[in-house]
Design a protein around this motif. Sequence first.
Motif, PDB file in Angstrom:
ATOM      1  N   THR A 228     -71.477  32.526  74.500  1.00 26.57           N
ATOM      2  CA  THR A 228     -71.845  33.941  74.621  1.00 26.57           C
ATOM      3  C   THR A 228     -73.356  34.074  74.538  1.00 26.57           C
ATOM      4  OG1 THR A 228     -71.626  34.288  72.251  1.00 26.57           O
ATOM      5  CG2 THR A 228     -69.663  34.642  73.608  1.00 26.57           C
ATOM      6  N   MET A 229     -73.855  35.191  75.062  1.00 28.83           N
ATOM      7  CA  MET A 229     -75.287  35.453  75.064  1.00 28.83           C
ATOM      8  C   MET A 229     -75.524  36.890  74.630  1.00 28.83           C
ATOM      9  SD  MET A 229     -76.346  33.626  78.666  1.00 28.83           S
ATOM     10  CE  MET A 229     -75.156  34.650  79.535  1.00 28.83           C
ATOM     11  N   GLY A 230     -76.687  37.140  74.072  1.00 24.77           N
ATOM     12  CA  GLY A 230     -77.044  38.484  73.661  1.00 24.77           C
ATOM     13  C   GLY A 230     -78.284  38.471  72.796  1.00 24.77           C
ATOM     14  N   LYS A 231     -78.803  39.636  72.547  1.00 21.54           N
ATOM     15  CA  LYS A 231     -80.002  39.763  71.744  1.00 21.54           C
ATOM     16  C   LYS A 231     -79.640  39.729  70.269  1.00 21.54           C
ATOM     17  CE  LYS A 231     -84.076  42.723  71.199  1.00 21.54           C
ATOM     18  NZ  LYS A 231     -84.722  43.983  71.618  1.00 21.54           N
ATOM     19  N   ALA A 238     -74.557  41.088  66.303  1.00 21.35           N
ATOM     20  CA  ALA A 238     -75.174  41.235  67.623  1.00 21.35           C
ATOM     21  C   ALA A 238     -74.146  41.677  68.655  1.00 21.35           C
ATOM     22  CB  ALA A 238     -75.812  39.918  68.057  1.00 21.35           C
ATOM     23  N   VAL A 239     -74.649  42.272  69.772  1.00 22.75           N
ATOM     24  CA  VAL A 239     -73.797  42.641  70.902  1.00 22.75           C
ATOM     25  C   VAL A 239     -73.841  41.459  71.881  1.00 22.75           C
ATOM     26  CG1 VAL A 239     -73.407  44.262  72.765  1.00 22.75           C
ATOM     27  CG2 VAL A 239     -74.315  45.076  70.576  1.00 22.75           C
ATOM     28  N   CYS A 240     -72.761  40.695  71.975  1.00 27.98           N
ATOM     29  CA  CYS A 240     -72.737  39.462  72.760  1.00 27.98           C
ATOM     30  C   CYS A 240     -71.915  39.650  74.028  1.00 27.98           C
ATOM     31  CB  CYS A 240     -72.140  38.318  71.922  1.00 27.98           C
ATOM     32  SG  CYS A 240     -73.086  37.963  70.420  1.00 27.98           S
ATOM     33  N   ILE A 241     -72.329  38.912  75.088  1.00 29.65           N
ATOM     34  CA  ILE A 241     -71.609  38.928  76.355  1.00 29.65           C
ATOM     35  C   ILE A 241     -71.278  37.488  76.740  1.00 29.65           C
ATOM     36  CG2 ILE A 241     -72.730  41.061  77.139  1.00 29.65           C
ATOM     37  CD1 ILE A 241     -74.503  39.325  78.921  1.00 29.65           C
ATOM     38  N   LEU A 242     -70.331  37.349  77.641  1.00 30.21           N
ATOM     39  CA  LEU A 242     -69.942  36.037  78.148  1.00 30.21           C
ATOM     40  C   LEU A 242     -69.855  36.131  79.666  1.00 30.21           C
ATOM     41  CD1 LEU A 242     -69.011  33.127  77.801  1.00 30.21           C
ATOM     42  CD2 LEU A 242     -66.684  33.986  77.517  1.00 30.21           C
ATOM     43  N   CYS A 249     -67.591  27.083  79.548  1.00 31.20           N
ATOM     44  CA  CYS A 249     -66.463  27.362  78.670  1.00 31.20           C
ATOM     45  C   CYS A 249     -65.173  26.985  79.406  1.00 31.20           C
ATOM     46  CB  CYS A 249     -66.440  28.841  78.250  1.00 31.20           C
ATOM     47  SG  CYS A 249     -66.200  29.995  79.638  1.00 31.20           S
ATOM     48  N   PRO A 250     -64.057  26.866  78.699  1.00 29.10           N
ATOM     49  CA  PRO A 250     -62.804  26.470  79.384  1.00 29.10           C
ATOM     50  C   PRO A 250     -62.421  27.409  80.517  1.00 29.10           C
ATOM     51  CG  PRO A 250     -62.578  26.223  77.009  1.00 29.10           C
ATOM     52  CD  PRO A 250     -63.874  26.914  77.224  1.00 29.10           C
ATOM     53  N   HIS A 268     -66.753  41.608  84.397  1.00 27.13           N
ATOM     54  CA  HIS A 268     -66.650  42.047  83.003  1.00 27.13           C
ATOM     55  C   HIS A 268     -67.130  40.919  82.114  1.00 27.13           C
ATOM     56  CE1 HIS A 268     -63.442  44.160  85.314  1.00 27.13           C
ATOM     57  NE2 HIS A 268     -63.996  45.232  84.728  1.00 27.13           N
ATOM     58  N   LYS A 269     -68.230  41.165  81.399  1.00 28.80           N
ATOM     59  CA  LYS A 269     -68.872  40.083  80.664  1.00 28.80           C
ATOM     60  C   LYS A 269     -68.640  40.153  79.166  1.00 28.80           C
ATOM     61  CE  LYS A 269     -72.576  39.473  84.070  1.00 28.80           C
ATOM     62  NZ  LYS A 269     -72.046  40.423  85.055  1.00 28.80           N
ATOM     63  N   THR A 270     -67.685  40.910  78.710  1.00 32.65           N
ATOM     64  CA  THR A 270     -67.373  40.927  77.277  1.00 32.65           C
ATOM     65  C   THR A 270     -66.656  39.635  76.919  1.00 32.65           C
ATOM     66  OG1 THR A 270     -65.249  42.029  77.624  1.00 32.65           O
ATOM     67  CG2 THR A 270     -67.184  43.431  77.297  1.00 32.65           C
ATOM     68  N   PRO A 271     -66.858  39.117  75.723  1.00 33.38           N
ATOM     69  CA  PRO A 271     -66.214  37.853  75.338  1.00 33.38           C
ATOM     70  C   PRO A 271     -64.695  37.900  75.414  1.00 33.38           C
ATOM     71  CG  PRO A 271     -67.994  38.393  73.807  1.00 33.38           C
ATOM     72  CD  PRO A 271     -67.796  39.601  74.666  1.00 33.38           C
ATOM     73  N   ARG A 272     -64.107  39.104  75.394  1.00 33.71           N
ATOM     74  CA  ARG A 272     -62.651  39.188  75.426  1.00 33.71           C
ATOM     75  C   ARG A 272     -62.118  39.212  76.854  1.00 33.71           C
ATOM     76  NH1 ARG A 272     -64.313  42.633  71.313  1.00 33.71           N
ATOM     77  NH2 ARG A 272     -63.533  42.105  69.211  1.00 33.71           N
ATOM     78  N   ALA A 273     -62.982  39.541  77.865  1.00 35.71           N
ATOM     79  CA  ALA A 273     -62.536  39.598  79.264  1.00 35.71           C
ATOM     80  C   ALA A 273     -62.790  38.240  79.905  1.00 35.71           C
ATOM     81  CB  ALA A 273     -63.283  40.697  80.017  1.00 35.71           C
ATOM     82  N   LEU A 274     -61.746  37.422  80.001  1.00 29.33           N
ATOM     83  CA  LEU A 274     -61.867  36.062  80.508  1.00 29.33           C
ATOM     84  C   LEU A 274     -61.085  35.899  81.804  1.00 29.33           C
ATOM     85  CD1 LEU A 274     -61.443  34.150  77.118  1.00 29.33           C
ATOM     86  CD2 LEU A 274     -63.567  34.859  78.232  1.00 29.33           C
TER      87      LEU A 274
END
Length: 688
Positions: A228-231, A238-242, A249-250, A268-274
């Motif tokens: 994940t990435m974010g400031k 932090a507010v992280c995106i993926l 990642c897998p 959709h770059k939220t860590p939960r949207a894969l």
Amino acid sequence: TCVDPNFNLSGDWRCECSAPAAGVPVVGAPAACIFDECTAECTAGRVCPRAACTAAQQDCVDENTAVDGTWWCVCQPPAAGRQPQGPARCVLDECAGNSVCAAHGQVCRDDDAEGWWCACVEPWKGKAKNRAAVCSLDECTAACPSCAGSACAARRQACTDPNFQTTGDWKCSCRPPATGVAVGQAADCARDECRNNVMCSRVGQLCVDPDTSVDALGNWQCECSPPTMGKPARRATAVCILDECISECPTCAGMTCSDGSQECQDPHKTPRALNDWQCRCPPPARGLPKTRALASCILDECRSDCLTCAGTTCEGAKQRCQEGSTDATSLGDWECLCVPPATGGRRVAAPADCVLDECKASCPTCAKQVCSKAGQQCADANTSAASLEDWECRCAAPAVGSAVKAAAACQLDECLPCLHAEVCRAAGQRCVDFDTASESRGDWVCECSLPATGSRRAAPAECRMDECTAECETCQQRTCEAAGQPCVDRDTRAVSLSDWECRCAPPLTGRAVGLAATDCALDECESLCDTCERGMCAAAGQSCVDPDPSPEVRSDWRCECPPQSFWCRAEGDPEVTADGDLAGHLAQHRAARRAAAEPPRAAASYAVMGQAWRGLFTPQSTAAYDESRPVWQNTQVLAAIPGTPPDLPDASMLATLLNVVLDTPDFFYTTVGVTVGIFAVLRRPRIR
């Protein structure tokens, strides 16, 4: 002891050492006697030094043999000690010569008679009997160059020495909750606020304390954990995106899209949207995106702009582009096709080798019939379809010349071997065509070969060669100049050779053909020289005669009267029969001239004849002349004097009278009147 060996001789006395002293006697002065108390024989009544020291097993030493009472007893090694004038108290030091302690940097001490000790040197602590000691140093408490001193205490840190047998290994340790240890110096204490912090870890993020110094508190932050990435957020999560397109990642795309030369996009770059990433067609390719797989893309390389596209390749070569396959994965398969009227095979991903002969084809830039209408040949030097407007018209042989995109201005050299060159060559001449324009015909000329000169149009020339000035085998080659004579070529035709002649230099006359003249003559009647006649005879209406034209004979010319002339004024005239008296006067005049050896004269001799005629006009002339009468009347009177021919022309008569008067003093006064009369008579008809 003083000894005088000869009583009869003064000054020879000497002092000799008394026993047991020994020494060399000296005449007239005390001897330098030596007395070693340790080696001397013992005498009764005195202490024997040698016996006293030997009895104590010591050595006797006399330190000054010149003075009595300086002996010592010295202990024998390894014992030490000495005593003056008696046995010494000897001491045995077991540390003397002992290298065990010194080899370990320790000090040897012999405190009793039971043995020796090795002692550590300060600030080291420890000793050992009859062996080297094991020394120890607590660098935290001791004072030494390598010890801690106040380094730890000054920073409120704890000092510990983990090994008392080594140096430089002491360390300062920070006191809790700070952490930090440093060996041999004060530690940089840190306080990590992320220790035991669960705020970041419970959401899967990392806690980072960027400044762990004990004075910097409250600056910890939560950072996104890879992939994940974010400031980062300070003291908060932090507010992280993926981004599954760029992360590893897998569920990430990895190289799926890039290997297919497509672009990856994660909507959709939220860590939960894969597993929602898509492959999209990169411009200029077109096609719908596809989730977790390559899209079906279309690419027309003839119309698009890309690295493998045709671009302006075909267009720049004036060809047509054709795409082999519009599949975006099929690259570099476009072709360039020749555009009619050009012909040629096709080539993949490159311009075709098209051929266009502008002399034969029909196109806007083609020659059409420009050359054929001018009677010329058309040639296309470069038949590549990319090379246009380079056709040229070429002149038909034997004319030469060419012009690009236009009829040529042809040049025709009429002196070519196939035309007229042979005509001139057969005459031994050179053919020259000064105007080689094809429309200029018949203007060729034959030019004579040097040294001959001359030319003629359209025919062999009539060559001229002046053998006096040219350089050739038959030329005079300065023969005349060497003789000081001018050269003349009477026939300068090139076929007329060896006809030059040398002519005598003026005023001489004479000539010789092919060599210098040797028979030069001087005709004083025909030539111009200081002694020549110079036209005097002709001016008087007479002819000139030079009896001897030799150059050596000068001034022998004469004027002769023409046949039937009445007045004879020079030698050689025929005899005059009209008046015998006058003929007699003339004969006398000629004789007088011969006697005086005077040079020939013409007009100027009138005055001489006046003397011979003086009797004719004296005194009749004087009586007949009247100044009151007109001149022409006086002239008629004078003409009537006996001896004057009745048909004498007025001009001849007056000229004769004028010469007579000018040469006669008696009639000098009549000069002006007679002269005026001459001009008056010349203006009126002749007197009969």
